[in-house]
Design a protein around this motif. Structure first.
Motif, short mmCIF file in Angstrom:
data_model
loop_
_atom_site.label_atom_id
_atom_site.label_comp_id
_atom_site.label_asym_id
_atom_site.label_seq_id
_atom_site.Cartn_x
_atom_site.Cartn_y
_atom_site.Cartn_z
N CYS A 34 0.83 -1.21 0.00
CA CYS A 34 0.00 0.00 0.00
C CYS A 34 0.86 1.25 0.00
O CYS A 34 0.38 2.34 -0.34
N GLY A 35 2.12 1.13 0.42
CA GLY A 35 3.04 2.26 0.37
C GLY A 35 2.96 3.21 1.54
O GLY A 35 3.59 4.27 1.54
N LYS A 36 2.18 2.85 2.57
CA LYS A 36 2.01 3.79 3.69
C LYS A 36 3.27 3.95 4.51
O LYS A 36 3.59 5.05 4.97
N CYS A 37 4.01 2.84 4.73
CA CYS A 37 5.22 2.94 5.54
C CYS A 37 6.47 2.73 4.69
O CYS A 37 6.46 1.95 3.73
N ILE A 38 7.54 3.41 5.03
CA ILE A 38 8.78 3.37 4.25
C ILE A 38 9.41 1.97 4.23
O ILE A 38 9.88 1.53 3.18
N PRO A 39 9.45 1.24 5.37
CA PRO A 39 10.07 -0.08 5.32
C PRO A 39 9.47 -0.99 4.25
O PRO A 39 10.20 -1.73 3.59
N CYS A 40 8.17 -0.92 4.09
CA CYS A 40 7.53 -1.76 3.08
C CYS A 40 7.64 -1.13 1.69
O CYS A 40 8.01 -1.78 0.73
N ARG A 41 7.32 0.15 1.60
CA ARG A 41 7.31 0.83 0.30
C ARG A 41 8.69 0.83 -0.36
O ARG A 41 8.82 0.56 -1.55
N VAL A 42 9.70 1.13 0.42
CA VAL A 42 11.06 1.24 -0.12
C VAL A 42 11.86 -0.05 0.12
O VAL A 42 12.55 -0.55 -0.78
N GLY A 43 11.74 -0.58 1.35
CA GLY A 43 12.56 -1.73 1.72
C GLY A 43 12.28 -2.97 0.90
O GLY A 43 13.21 -3.64 0.42
N VAL A 44 11.00 -3.30 0.71
CA VAL A 44 10.67 -4.50 -0.07
C VAL A 44 11.08 -4.32 -1.52
O VAL A 44 11.56 -5.26 -2.18
N LYS A 45 10.93 -3.12 -2.04
CA LYS A 45 11.36 -2.85 -3.42
C LYS A 45 12.87 -3.04 -3.56
O LYS A 45 13.35 -3.61 -4.54
N ARG A 46 13.60 -2.59 -2.57
CA ARG A 46 15.07 -2.74 -2.60
C ARG A 46 15.45 -4.22 -2.48
O ARG A 46 16.38 -4.67 -3.17
N MET A 47 14.75 -4.97 -1.63
CA MET A 47 15.00 -6.41 -1.55
C MET A 47 14.79 -7.06 -2.91
O MET A 47 15.57 -7.91 -3.35
#
Length: 617
Positions: A475-488
């Motif tokens: 959903c992109g609400k939090c940075i760890p998921c929005r950015v972190g998962v994309k970087r993983m």
């Protein structure tokens, strides 16, 4: 139909229905779940009704379009009761023959029977097929045998008797206590004790409370909730009505994902029937308890399977989660006490009330009670829905029920719990399947998806697939998921495409642990699971991708090379003619070569070469 105004009315109607159906000599069950329906099972229903009508025997032989039978690999499925003769992959052109030989007569049609791949024997009866014989069907028992859109069929099987018991002889507190005794835990993934949740919601302050069903089943390969809601919607409704009575709710919602049109249609049908019969709405069964239930469709967002995001979506807001410091049982939908359980959890409730919490608690393991439905898909012979007692070993599910791996290949791993779950390797095939054991193994129960993988599966590519899914669905609400998962995802893609360095592995593990600790919701916190579990059990594959630039499973195209064996190649030219990129060079009767700069590794040449001269290096 006269509206039922008392418990006695319900009992009398059940007896009337049974009496009315005494003249039926045989029932012809036609699986009409989504899988069989997509293969034309609805045409079978029409064909059976037409043939029986032409022979003037339609009154004595009943055609029953049922929900999902579970054995999806064998569809379309027809079962003749009471003998339970099981026919698989039935086509409309065989209907007249089935009626003549197996319905009007007692003859068995051999070529339509299931063939046991281990023995080669044809099996006549449904209950003798290993796929069914090894299961313990409780929740899913009637989904493949009841008449989906006929409330009287559900009532004739004892339907709504649990509701009658609750309204006539149990207080809300007694209902909650029975559910607590049962040890039922949420089947949607969290595994939270259902009775405790109900109790908290009942005690929460507020005159308006909501009871809700989460049917937003978004995990790839999972379709248990869909099949339950499609095939036995009244069982789910009955559980919700009992739950509404227990917590003090007057209104309820079934939140169904957009891609489940048949589940929506059948749920709406069931709600209207229940209202018509006085089992839903005002003054249920003549008591002072009232409950209305509505169906809402999601827009296809995976995140809306998360409880707070689901409630935000119901409110007309963007489907985003919120912090867990405020519990939804206290402030959920529209900031009011709300109780949310998934489809399978609700379907368990009538069984618990009718049979007792102690009965339910006697099934399963010490901390994981009852049964669980799994969708068994992937590299497995018997794909379908499987219900087993908690604690059943993976080996039983994969080898005995699933029939093993196709093509004689070896079992490599099974991914459980959807994108938020992990991969369990072959060496843990005797692992008992329950909440605790799967968590210890680095995976999770989730909603019940099981994707089986064989020896030619690349585990790095598996991690890439699930990360890609999570990147698209965040959903992109939090940075760890929005950015972190994309970087993983970027790091793993680099590994699959030959660009990775040793630093990639270090960064990947650091990201996994950081996201677990800092993501806002449970879906974000569990996003690293596919990576962490594959790193834990298949680290050598990651190292081969990073250090050797090789894919051991020969799946990642940039890391493989197509070669021609000079001793086997006859120069026939078949591969050269079929190559879509003109990457094969050579003349007739001389050994050909592959231009690696042009080759796209599509595999057409391997399929074409009858001399097996082309191989992957």
């Amino acid at each position: 139909m006269k509206r039922l105004t008392s418990i006695q009315d319900l009992d009398a109607l059940r007896q009337q229905i049974l009496e009315k159906r005494k003249h039926i000599r045989k029932r012809i069950r036609v699986c009409n779940g989504t899988g069989c329906h997509s293969q034309g099972s609805h045409k079978l229903v029409d064909a059976f009704e037409k043939v029986l009508s032409e022979r003037n025997v339609a009154r004595e032989y009943m055609v029953v379009p049922t929900g999902c039978n579970g054995f999806c690999a064998a569809g379309p499925i027809v079962v003749i009761e009471p003998e339970e003769v099981f026919y698989q992959r039935v086509k409309p052109e065989r209907v007249a023959e089935i009626v003549e030989r197996s319905v009007l007569g007692d003859e068995v049609i051999e070529d339509l029977l299931y063939v046991d791949p281990t023995t080669g024997n044809r099996i006549v009866h449904e209950y003798e097929i290993p796929f069914f014989a090894k299961q313990q069907r409780l929740v899913f028992r009637d989904t493949g045998s009841n008449y989906v859109r006929d409330i009287e069929d559900y009532i004739s099987r004892g339907g709504y008797s649990a509701l009658a018991k609750v309204l006539s002889s149990m207080t809300p507190e007694q209902v909650i206590e029975e559910v607590k005794i049962s040890g039922l835990r949420g089947r949607g993934g969290g595994g939270f004790p259902t009775g405790v949740k109900w109790e908290s919601c009942r005690r929460a302050h507020g005159d308006i409370k909501y009871v809700m069903c989460n049917a937003d089943e978004g995990d790839p390969g999972a379709y248990m909730d869909r099949s339950l809601l499609e095939g036995n919607p009244h069982q789910v409704l009955e559980g919700m009505i009992i739950g509404g009575y227990a917590i003090g709710a007057k209104e309820g919602y079934v939140y169904v994902r957009f891609e489940y049109p048949m589940a929506v249609e059948n749920a709406l049908w069931a709600i209207e029937q229940a209202k018509e019969y006085g089992l839903l709405g005002d003054g249920i069964l003549g008591t002072d308890f009232s409950l209305d239930i509505h169906v809402n469709r999601g827009a296809g967002a995976f995140i809306c399977g998360e409880s707070t995001a689901l409630m935000a979506s119901l409110e007309g807001k963007i489907g985003e989660p919120r912090g867990k410091h405020i519990h939804t049982v206290e402030k959920g939908l529209w900031n009011r006490p709300s109780n949310l359980n998934n489809v399978e959890t609700w379907a368990n409730v009538p069984l618990i009330i009718n049979n007792g919490g102690a009965w339910f608690a006697s099934i399963g393991t010490e901390r994981s009670k009852g049964t669980k439905i799994f969708s068994l898909v992937g590299k497995i012979n018997n794909t379908g829905l499987v219900e087993v007692a908690m604690g059943t070993p993976l080996r039983t599910i994969i080898e005995d029920i699933g029939g093993g791996i196709p093509g004689g290949r070896k079992f490599k791993a099974v991914q459980t719990g959807g994108p938020s779950g992990g991969c369990v390797p072959e060496r843990l095939i005797d692992l008992p399947v329950d909440f605790e054991k799967l968590k210890e193994a680095g995976s999770m129960m989730g909603s019940g998806g099981m994707i089986v993988m064989d020896e030619v599966t690349c585990m790095v590519d598996v991690a890439r697939y699930f990360l890609n899914f999570l990147v698209e669905e965040s959903c992109g609400k939090c940075i760890p998921c929005r950015v972190g998962v994309k970087r993983m995802h970027e790091l793993v893609v680099d590994m699959c495409e030959g660009r990775a360095t040793p630093e990639h592995l270090t960064k990947l593990e650091e990201l996994c642990h950081a996201i677990q600790e800092t993501a806002l919701c449970g879906l974000g916190k569990s996003a690293p699971n596919p990576v962490l579990s594959t790193l834990r059990y298949f680290r050598e594959e990651y190292e081969a991708h990073v250090y050797d630039k090789k894919c051991p499973a020969k799946i990642c195209k940039p890391l493989i090379q197509y070669m021609i064996d000079t001793d086997k190649c006859t120069g026939c030219g078949a591969c050269r003619r079929r190559c879509p990129e003109n990457a094969i060079i050579g003349v007739i009767k001389e050994c050909h070569v592959i231009d690696e700069e042009v080759c796209v590794r599509c595999g057409v040449c391997i399929e074409t070469c009858k001399f097996k001269a082309i191989y992957i290096e």
